[in-house]
Motif scaffolding. Structure first.
Motif, PDB file in Angstrom:
ATOM      1  N   LYS A   1      63.466  58.948  36.481  1.00  0.00           N
ATOM      2  CA  LYS A   1      62.033  59.186  36.219  1.00  0.00           C
ATOM      3  C   LYS A   1      61.817  59.656  34.785  1.00  0.00           C
ATOM      4  CE  LYS A   1      60.654  60.056  40.939  1.00  0.00           C
ATOM      5  NZ  LYS A   1      59.366  59.741  41.437  1.00  0.00           N
ATOM      6  N   ARG A   2      62.721  60.499  34.288  1.00  0.00           N
ATOM      7  CA  ARG A   2      62.600  60.978  32.905  1.00  0.00           C
ATOM      8  C   ARG A   2      62.783  59.832  31.920  1.00  0.00           C
ATOM      9  NH1 ARG A   2      66.378  62.236  29.574  1.00  0.00           N
ATOM     10  NH2 ARG A   2      67.970  62.666  31.120  1.00  0.00           N
ATOM     11  N   LEU A   3      63.750  58.950  32.170  1.00  0.00           N
ATOM     12  CA  LEU A   3      63.973  57.795  31.301  1.00  0.00           C
ATOM     13  C   LEU A   3      62.771  56.852  31.318  1.00  0.00           C
ATOM     14  CD1 LEU A   3      67.717  57.125  32.168  1.00  0.00           C
ATOM     15  CD2 LEU A   3      66.830  57.883  29.947  1.00  0.00           C
ATOM     16  N   GLU A   4      62.147  56.690  32.475  1.00  0.00           N
ATOM     17  CA  GLU A   4      60.941  55.865  32.577  1.00  0.00           C
ATOM     18  C   GLU A   4      59.778  56.514  31.829  1.00  0.00           C
ATOM     19  OE1 GLU A   4      61.916  53.858  36.940  1.00  0.00           O
ATOM     20  OE2 GLU A   4      60.615  55.621  36.830  1.00  0.00           O
ATOM     21  N   ALA A   5      59.570  57.812  32.050  1.00  0.00           N
ATOM     22  CA  ALA A   5      58.468  58.534  31.406  1.00  0.00           C
ATOM     23  C   ALA A   5      58.615  58.553  29.885  1.00  0.00           C
ATOM     24  CB  ALA A   5      58.379  59.958  31.942  1.00  0.00           C
TER      25      ALA A   5
ATOM     26  N   ALA B   1      75.063  55.967  31.346  1.00  0.00           N
ATOM     27  CA  ALA B   1      75.685  55.336  32.526  1.00  0.00           C
ATOM     28  C   ALA B   1      74.610  54.751  33.434  1.00  0.00           C
ATOM     29  CB  ALA B   1      76.545  56.351  33.269  1.00  0.00           C
ATOM     30  N   ILE B   2      73.528  55.478  33.625  1.00  0.00           N
ATOM     31  CA  ILE B   2      72.410  54.979  34.442  1.00  0.00           C
ATOM     32  C   ILE B   2      71.860  53.695  33.830  1.00  0.00           C
ATOM     33  CG2 ILE B   2      69.996  55.449  35.075  1.00  0.00           C
ATOM     34  CD1 ILE B   2      70.902  58.404  35.542  1.00  0.00           C
ATOM     35  N   LEU B   3      71.651  53.684  32.531  1.00  0.00           N
ATOM     36  CA  LEU B   3      71.116  52.500  31.856  1.00  0.00           C
ATOM     37  C   LEU B   3      72.064  51.309  31.965  1.00  0.00           C
ATOM     38  CD1 LEU B   3      69.648  54.220  28.686  1.00  0.00           C
ATOM     39  CD2 LEU B   3      68.378  53.352  30.668  1.00  0.00           C
ATOM     40  N   GLU B   4      73.353  51.566  31.864  1.00  0.00           N
ATOM     41  CA  GLU B   4      74.336  50.483  31.984  1.00  0.00           C
ATOM     42  C   GLU B   4      74.308  49.860  33.374  1.00  0.00           C
ATOM     43  OE1 GLU B   4      76.334  48.886  29.789  1.00  0.00           O
ATOM     44  OE2 GLU B   4      75.269  50.062  28.292  1.00  0.00           O
ATOM     45  N   VAL B   5      74.242  50.688  34.394  1.00  0.00           N
ATOM     46  CA  VAL B   5      74.207  50.170  35.765  1.00  0.00           C
ATOM     47  C   VAL B   5      72.925  49.373  35.982  1.00  0.00           C
ATOM     48  CG1 VAL B   5      74.064  50.809  38.209  1.00  0.00           C
ATOM     49  CG2 VAL B   5      75.718  51.954  36.720  1.00  0.00           C
ATOM     50  N   LEU B   6      71.783  49.918  35.553  1.00  0.00           N
ATOM     51  CA  LEU B   6      70.502  49.244  35.766  1.00  0.00           C
ATOM     52  C   LEU B   6      70.394  47.939  34.979  1.00  0.00           C
ATOM     53  CD1 LEU B   6      68.013  52.244  35.805  1.00  0.00           C
ATOM     54  CD2 LEU B   6      68.771  50.853  37.746  1.00  0.00           C
TER      55      LEU B   6
ATOM     56  N   ARG C   1      61.417  50.495  30.113  1.00  0.00           N
ATOM     57  CA  ARG C   1      60.039  50.012  29.995  1.00  0.00           C
ATOM     58  C   ARG C   1      59.549  49.309  31.247  1.00  0.00           C
ATOM     59  NH1 ARG C   1      60.276  47.032  24.260  1.00  0.00           N
ATOM     60  NH2 ARG C   1      60.924  45.430  25.703  1.00  0.00           N
ATOM     61  N   GLY C   2      60.447  48.929  32.144  1.00  0.00           N
ATOM     62  CA  GLY C   2      60.017  48.250  33.351  1.00  0.00           C
ATOM     63  C   GLY C   2      61.196  47.540  33.996  1.00  0.00           C
TER      64      GLY C   2
ATOM     65  N   ARG D   1      68.083  46.468  40.928  1.00  0.00           N
ATOM     66  CA  ARG D   1      67.568  46.757  42.270  1.00  0.00           C
ATOM     67  C   ARG D   1      68.480  47.680  43.074  1.00  0.00           C
ATOM     68  NH1 ARG D   1      64.311  41.834  44.645  1.00  0.00           N
ATOM     69  NH2 ARG D   1      64.992  42.875  46.523  1.00  0.00           N
ATOM     70  N   ILE D   2      69.369  48.360  42.410  1.00  0.00           N
ATOM     71  CA  ILE D   2      70.310  49.243  43.087  1.00  0.00           C
ATOM     72  C   ILE D   2      69.575  50.430  43.714  1.00  0.00           C
ATOM     73  CG2 ILE D   2      70.821  50.617  41.030  1.00  0.00           C
ATOM     74  CD1 ILE D   2      73.769  50.616  41.920  1.00  0.00           C
TER      75      ILE D   2
END
Length: 156
Positions: free
Chosen positions: A45-49, A13-18, A54-55, A23-24
């Motif tokens: 932060k865990r998904l980024e790490a 769900a986080i990935l879909e929104v982003l 990726r950015g 910029r949310i």
């Protein structure tokens, strides 16, 4: 429930929104996925790490920037051993007009998406940059007349 990727429904769900709204705010992101700000931030932060995210970047309209000429280029190489592929890959990475490059299983070796300002610019890129790539044997160009769908990758 995990689908084998290690991502649960909140992560997806986080990935879909982003993917739609990069910029949310963290508060709004949490609200949309059913979490408070702190757990949403920890998951982000865990998904980024983990390299899942990726950015972040701005999506620009290439037509408004005067880069509306798109050509797809089939590339055949003279050699497809690993060293030759690596040399070709390195060469492609140095050509800013090549927007995408894919190694293909089929009748040719690579498919390039090339974006330029005009046909004249494309001809110059083809003649001076693409044709100079290592191990290049042959190219075939297909000019796009209209982009019907161009979107970024989503998590679903």
């Amino acid at each position: 429930m995990d689908d084998g990727s290690g991502l649960d429904r909140f992560d997806r769900a986080i990935l879909e929104v982003l993917a739609v709204e990069g910029r949310i705010s963290l508060t709004e992101l949490g609200r949309r996925v059913g979490l408070t700000k702190s757990p949403a931030q920890a998951r982000l932060k865990r998904l980024e790490a983990a390299g899942v995210i990726r950015g972040y970047r701005a999506l620009m309209d290439p037509i408004r920037l005067g880069r509306d000429h798109v050509a797809f280029v089939e590339v055949k190489l003279t050699d497809t051993r690993e060293a030759a592929l690596a040399a070709f890959n390195a060469g492609v990475l140095a050509i800013p007009e090549v927007e995408q490059c894919h190694l293909i299983a089929g009748n040719f070796d690579y498919l390039l998406k090339v974006r330029t300002r005009s046909m004249a610019d494309y001809r110059r890129v083809l003649a001076e940059r693409i044709s100079a790539l290592p191990h290049l044997a042959q190219t075939s160009t297909y000019v796009a007349m209209q982009a019907v769908k161009e979107e970024g990758f989503t998590a679903t």
